[in-house]
Design an enzyme around this catalytic site. Structure first.
Site, mmCIF file in Angstrom:
data_model
loop_
_atom_site.group_PDB
_atom_site.id
_atom_site.type_symbol
_atom_site.label_atom_id
_atom_site.label_comp_id
_atom_site.label_asym_id
_atom_site.label_seq_id
_atom_site.Cartn_x
_atom_site.Cartn_y
_atom_site.Cartn_z
ATOM 1 N N LYS A 201 -6.807 3.590 8.419
ATOM 2 C CA LYS A 201 -5.916 4.613 7.863
ATOM 3 C C LYS A 201 -6.560 5.997 7.935
ATOM 4 C CE LYS A 201 -3.571 1.395 4.725
ATOM 5 N NZ LYS A 201 -3.380 0.989 3.319
ATOM 6 N N SER B 201 0.808 -1.224 0.000
ATOM 7 C CA SER B 201 0.000 0.000 0.000
ATOM 8 C C SER B 201 0.843 1.278 0.000
ATOM 9 C CB SER B 201 -0.949 0.013 1.198
ATOM 10 O OG SER B 201 -0.218 0.049 2.392
#
Length: 808
Positions: free
Chosen positions: A756, A713
């Site tokens: 996140k 990511s």
């Protein structure tokens, strides 16, 4: 108060352990003549004796401690030393009343009185003549009674009575000879007694007959009948002594000096055999009686019957006896077909779940759905749920709430660090110290076959040469197989299909794929600051107030104060650290209360800093401008979302070196190589000269090098960092990003979006760049939790660089 016989060993100097049967010392005085009888008092002070009967012409040492008896003795000393001695019916009665003693006793003379060191009085009394109480004339301070003296009826001289007396003497001598604890002096005394009545009284005083039998002898006027009673008692006494000797001889061959304890056990065994009783039979009957109430399966019933038959054939001292007995005991303790009744009140269940836990809507809906199907269908295989999320968000405690909501028993089994599959399946019972597996042990404890069973930390099981416990869980957690779970110790199949198993984990990557396939995964994300504030107000603050004795102290935490603690003192997805900080606040306030200082009801920001110190975390580092090559990325960890920096620096060199530091995993290293390859291929589009790649060495670093980092990511973050370093264009402040890249420049979806986003919100980030494919994940997040965040969805890296890099 107590009066007890002083035994022969006290008078002759023998040790108490050397003898048990001690004769009373006789004086052998003659019977009273008529003149003496005529001068006897008709009213006597009375004392009661425990466990003994005084016969005429026998001397009896007694210890006097009861207040009434002491006063009666004192009165007797004043008035000619005559006292009436009677036996009390119940030896445990500390203060006997007239109805608690016998009516027939013995007139006694106080021969000698000794004051003992402990304050008690010891007196020697000699019985002289029997009497019967006609009436009590005084109760306090001691008993005084009118008495009528009883005359003995002697038989005419004949051979049969002489033979009777001779038999008494013979039996007495045989008892003295065969009793190992009888002193030699006893036989000598018996041989030297010539007076027949005194012989009878002396022997009767020293045999271990019942008090009632001795009292019956004393009450008997006819000497012949009294002698016959005594002979019967002696015969019983002799039989007892011979039986003791027989038992002793039976066991003496099996022992030595070092096996005294074993010897006593064998004696006990022989006594039980003589009495015809066997405690092992009672144990087996008890097992069979308990089995009658159990709803066995056919296999369990057959195994129980077979093991009971084995037990009946075994001697209790054999090792296998205890093994089989413990196995049968386990079978009887297990909840065969025993279920608690589920509560199908869905609204009440929903209410219980909402009260215990804030948020977690997915899990609550899934539990209510399960109850709804169970209510409609009546029977259903329990689902195997797995709650996956960061630590401290309430996965384990939610299991207890679920149990309360549906009225089931609650069981928790911690799997963290478990490395032996025998812990779950059990050991074979032939091994020493074998035990059933922990699944069976927990069901035995809760006495229910359908509890809510929490398998905590399922991702932290070990795996070594002792076995793989996660493989053992495959059978336990498969709804198609767990109706016949086999435990090695139990040696039977047990139905686990009605158990509601709930596993918890922090990371799915550490769970074996075959095991993960059997679990219904429910992802739990961390809490937003808003959720944490509500949890603190509803649960944590009231709990900590009660734990610190502040329930009655008015305290109010404003939302902004709680948010300050959350943002400036914690960096977590759950609420464990927040709970500890609130405990620290309560301790500080409790100290003030205990020291009787004034406590302000409103907790302020200044009070927080006073208790917890200066703020631990600040968002300045994420929001201020950085030099070119530095980019803020978003990461997901087992502890929730996090912020990380990607730093790139260029140095003069031959262009054939790229250094990667910061404890990076292989996937992250490959993402960096992919980003560099893409940048080289499209260098002209960003104004980068091709030869520059050959003139510089590249160093990419991710701070916090002690923390391992991996995953795809960070792809667009790596590319942005490299592009910023090569172009010299700085990255805009207040911006963070996440997304995987390909060599063609596509931006692919990543996971952990909610964690996140919450990490970005905590850090004060304003703009987030993320893959277009993750837009649906953002839409699932409560809008209140991401208020103030601007999302930029991209599917090409050109858009990423256009949004992130500032113009020169």
């Amino acid at each position: 108060m107590s009066e007890s016989r002083l035994t022969f060993d006290m008078l002759m100097g023998h040790n108490e352990q050397e003898m048990e049967f001690m004769p009373i010392v006789p004086l052998g005085e003659d019977e009273m003549d008529e003149q003496e009888k005529g001068s006897l008092p008709l009213e006597l002070p009375i004392i009661a004796l425990r466990n003994t009967v005084l016969f005429p012409n026998v001397v009896l040492p007694i210890t006097v401690a009861r207040e009434k008896s002491v006063k009666a003795i004192a009165e007797a000393q004043k008035t000619g030393k005559w006292i009436g001695v009677i036996a009390q019916k119940d030896s445990n009665n500390e203060d006997p009343m007239p109805e608690d003693v016998y009516l027939v006793g013995t007139l006694a003379k106080v021969v000698k009185q000794i004051k003992m060191p402990d304050g008690n009085i010891t007196i020697f009394i000699m019985g002289r003549m029997r009497f019967k109480i006609e009436a009590y004339t005084q109760i306090d301070p001691f008993y005084v009674a009118q008495v009528r003296y009883l005359e003995d009826v002697y038989p005419q001289k004949d051979a049969s009575f002489d033979a009777l007396i001779s038999s008494i003497k013979d039996y007495s001598e045989r008892i003295a000879q065969q009793s190992p604890n009888m002193p030699n002096e006893a036989s000598i005394v018996l041989r030297n007694i010539e007076q027949q009545s005194f012989l009878m009284h002396f022997v009767a005083s020293n045999i271990s007959a019942k008090l009632q039998d001795k009292q019956a002898m004393l009450e008997e006027n006819d000497i012949r009948t009294r002698a016959e009673r005594l002979l019967n008692l002696l015969q019983s006494e002799l039989q007892l002594v011979e039986l003791k000797n027989e038992i002793t001889n039976k066991t003496r061959a099996d022992i030595d000096r070092q096996q005294r304890e074993y010897f006593l056990q064998q004696q006990l065994k022989s006594i039980r055999e003589e009495l015809g009783g066997d405690p092992n039979e009672r144990e087996i009957k008890d097992l069979q009686k308990r089995a009658e109430e159990i709803k066995w399966t056919d296999a369990a019933k057959e195994l129980f019957k077979k093991n009971i038959e084995k037990l009946e054939r075994m001697h209790p001292s054999t090792p296998d006896y205890s093994v089989i007995y413990n196995h049968l005991d386990l079978m009887l303790d297990l909840p065969w077909g025993t279920y608690t009744e589920d509560s199908y009140d869905l609204k009440k269940a929903q209410k219980v779940l909402d009260e215990d836990h804030y948020g977690m809507e997915k899990i609550k809906d899934r539990i209510v759905e399960y109850l709804a199907v169970l209510k409609l269908k009546g029977d259903m295989k329990s689902p195997i749920l797995c709650f996956v999320g960061p630590p401290g968000i309430g996965k384990t405690s939610l299991g207890r709430s679920i149990a309360n909501a549906i009225h089931r028993k609650y069981v928790r089994l911690s799997l963290g660090g478990l490395h032996d599959e025998s812990e779950l399946r059990g050991h074979r019972k032939t091994y020493i110290g074998a035990m059933p597996g922990r699944i069976i042990q927990q069901l035995r404890k809760v006495k229910s076959a359908n509890p809510v069973f929490i398998l905590d930390e399922i991702d932290k099981m070990g795996n070594d040469f002792r076995g793989d416990p996660s493989s053992a869980l495959l059978e336990i957690l498969d709804p198609e197989q767990n109706n016949s779970f086999y435990d090695n110790y139990l040696e039977l199949e047990f139905d686990l299909s009605k158990v509601l198993f709930i596993a918890t984990a922090n990371s799915l990557s550490d769970i074996q794929p075959a095991l993960r396939d059997r679990l219904e995964i429910i992802q739990l994300s961390g809490y937003s600051p808003e959720e944490k504030t509500e949890i603190a107000k509803r649960h944590l603050i009231p709990k900590q107030k009660e734990l610190h004795g502040l329930s009655k102290v008015p305290l109010k935490f404003a939302d902004k104060v709680i948010v300050k603690i959350i943002q400036e003192y914690t960096r977590e997805s759950g609420v464990r650290e927040l709970d500890r900080l609130l405990a620290g606040m309560m301790r500080s306030i409790a100290k003030q209360v205990a020291m009787e200082e004034k406590v302000a009801p409103q907790v302020t920001a200044e009070r927080v800093e006073q208790a917890l110190g200066k703020a631990r975390f600040t968002n300045d580092i994420y929001t201020k401008g950085h030099p070119s090559g530095v980019v803020v990325g978003l990461a997901w960890t087992a502890a929730g979302g996090d912020i990380l920096f990607i730093e790139t620096s260029l140095s003069k060199g031959k262009g054939n070196s790229m250094t990667l530091t910061g404890n990076l995993g292989n996937v992250m290293k490959e993402s960096t190589s992919t980003a560099l390859s893409y940048l080289k291929a499209h260098a002209s589009e960003y104004g980068i000269a091709d030869e520059k790649f050959d003139e510089v060495n590249i160093h990419v670093h991710v701070p916090e090098g002690a923390v391992p980092k991996d995953g795809p990511s960070a792809g667009i973050t790596m590319l942005t960092s490299l592009a910023s370093a090569f172009t010299g264009r700085r990255v805009k402040p207040y911006i963070a990003m996440t997304g995987e890249i390909t060599l063609r420049g596509q931006v692919l979806a990543v996971g952990g979006i909610k964690e996140k986003m919450l990490a970005a919100k905590r850090a004060g980030i304003r703009d987030i760049i993320m893959p277009k494919q993750n837009e649906k994940d953002v839409e699932e997040i409560n809008k209140e939790y991401i208020k103030g965040l601007n999302f930029h969805y991209v599917d090409d890296v050109k858009d990423v660089l256009g949004l992130a890099l500032m113009k020169k």
